[in-house]
Design a protein around this motif. Structure first.
Motif, mmCIF file in Angstrom:
data_model
loop_
_atom_site.group_PDB
_atom_site.id
_atom_site.type_symbol
_atom_site.label_atom_id
_atom_site.label_comp_id
_atom_site.label_asym_id
_atom_site.label_seq_id
_atom_site.Cartn_x
_atom_site.Cartn_y
_atom_site.Cartn_z
ATOM 1 N N GLU A 3 34.186 39.366 24.394
ATOM 2 C CA GLU A 3 35.479 40.460 23.793
ATOM 3 C C GLU A 3 35.699 41.314 25.220
ATOM 4 O O GLU A 3 35.563 42.836 25.568
ATOM 5 C CB GLU A 3 35.300 40.857 23.174
ATOM 6 C CG GLU A 3 35.854 39.844 21.436
ATOM 7 C CD GLU A 3 36.579 39.320 21.785
ATOM 8 O OE1 GLU A 3 37.398 39.757 22.023
ATOM 9 O OE2 GLU A 3 37.209 38.104 21.314
ATOM 10 N N HIS A 4 35.453 41.023 26.858
ATOM 11 C CA HIS A 4 35.728 41.650 27.436
ATOM 12 C C HIS A 4 36.519 41.124 28.609
ATOM 13 O O HIS A 4 36.265 39.637 28.858
ATOM 14 C CB HIS A 4 34.212 41.660 28.929
ATOM 15 C CG HIS A 4 33.907 42.579 27.981
ATOM 16 N ND1 HIS A 4 32.344 42.300 26.864
ATOM 17 C CD2 HIS A 4 32.911 44.115 28.332
ATOM 18 C CE1 HIS A 4 31.648 43.628 25.886
ATOM 19 N NE2 HIS A 4 32.546 44.231 26.800
ATOM 20 N N ILE A 5 37.572 41.485 29.709
ATOM 21 C CA ILE A 5 37.967 40.858 30.970
ATOM 22 C C ILE A 5 37.709 41.798 32.194
ATOM 23 O O ILE A 5 37.394 42.858 31.726
ATOM 24 C CB ILE A 5 39.483 41.062 30.626
ATOM 25 C CG1 ILE A 5 39.770 42.816 30.143
ATOM 26 C CG2 ILE A 5 40.173 40.209 29.230
ATOM 27 C CD1 ILE A 5 42.048 42.913 30.362
ATOM 28 N N TRP A 6 38.127 41.454 33.230
ATOM 29 C CA TRP A 6 38.195 42.431 34.347
ATOM 30 C C TRP A 6 39.673 42.356 34.755
ATOM 31 O O TRP A 6 40.426 41.960 34.811
ATOM 32 C CB TRP A 6 37.684 41.271 35.413
ATOM 33 C CG TRP A 6 36.312 41.164 35.141
ATOM 34 C CD1 TRP A 6 35.896 39.509 35.379
ATOM 35 C CD2 TRP A 6 35.343 41.734 35.693
ATOM 36 N NE1 TRP A 6 33.839 39.402 35.178
ATOM 37 C CE2 TRP A 6 34.136 40.650 35.535
ATOM 38 C CE3 TRP A 6 35.002 42.966 35.576
ATOM 39 C CZ2 TRP A 6 32.494 40.746 35.638
ATOM 40 C CZ3 TRP A 6 33.350 43.353 35.900
ATOM 41 C CH2 TRP A 6 32.694 42.780 35.853
ATOM 42 N N ILE A 7 39.426 43.879 35.131
ATOM 43 C CA ILE A 7 41.120 44.572 35.100
ATOM 44 C C ILE A 7 40.594 45.006 36.343
ATOM 45 O O ILE A 7 40.003 45.874 36.867
ATOM 46 C CB ILE A 7 41.224 45.220 33.903
ATOM 47 C CG1 ILE A 7 42.275 45.884 33.834
ATOM 48 C CG2 ILE A 7 40.139 46.497 33.828
ATOM 49 C CD1 ILE A 7 43.421 46.278 32.966
ATOM 50 N N ARG A 8 42.162 44.830 37.237
ATOM 51 C CA ARG A 8 41.822 46.006 38.336
ATOM 52 C C ARG A 8 41.705 47.215 38.978
ATOM 53 O O ARG A 8 42.589 47.774 38.007
ATOM 54 C CB ARG A 8 42.901 44.877 39.798
ATOM 55 C CG ARG A 8 43.074 42.965 39.883
ATOM 56 C CD ARG A 8 43.866 42.616 39.951
ATOM 57 N NE ARG A 8 44.417 43.157 42.002
ATOM 58 C CZ ARG A 8 43.606 42.774 42.660
ATOM 59 N NH1 ARG A 8 42.091 42.502 42.546
ATOM 60 N NH2 ARG A 8 43.456 43.075 44.008
#
Length: 104
Positions: free
Chosen positions: A51-56
Motif C-alpha cells: 500500500e505504498h508507492i514512490w512518487i516523483r
C-alpha cells in the motif's frame, strides 16, 4: 499534502499543497494499486512496502503549482525529513507515499 487519485477516471490532484507534515495518496476506485500508479503515469511506481508507492518530487512540485521560495523551502524541509526516515528512493527523486483507499 494529499495526492488525490481517481483510478476510474484517471484524475489526479493535490490537496493541502502547503501542508508539509504529511504525504499520502487518497485513492478512489477499485482498490488496485497498479491503477494508482497508472493514473500518475511516469510520476510514480510501486514501492517495496504494501500500500505504498514512490512518487516523483518534481510531480509534486508540478501538482502544487507553487514556485515561490517559501513553498520550495517547506518542500525541501519535508524531503530532508523524509530522507532521514528512509522515505526517499535510492535515486533521490521520489518520496514514499502511503495509499489510503476511499478518501475524497
Amino acid at each position: 499534502m494529499i495526492v488525490e487519485v481517481d483510478v476510474g477516471t484517471g484524475e489526479v490532484g493535490l490537496a493541502d499543497p502547503a501542508t508539509f507534515s504529511e504525504l499520502h495518496v487518497a485513492a478512489r476506485g477499485d482498490g488496485d494499486l497498479d491503477g494508482v500508479v497508472a493514473a500518475l503515469g511516469g510520476d510514480a511506481c510501486p514501492a517495496d512496502r504494501a500500500e505504498h508507492i514512490w512518487i516523483r518530487m518534481d510531480a509534486l512540485r508540478r501538482l502544487a503549482a507553487a514556485a515561490d521560495p517559501e513553498w520550495e523551502a517547506g518542500f525541501a524541509a519535508m524531503c530532508e525529513f523524509a530522507a532521514g526516515k528512509g522515505w526517499v528512493d535510492p535515486t533521490g527523486e521520489c518520496l514514499a507515499a502511503h495509499v489510503v483507499w476511499g478518501e475524497s
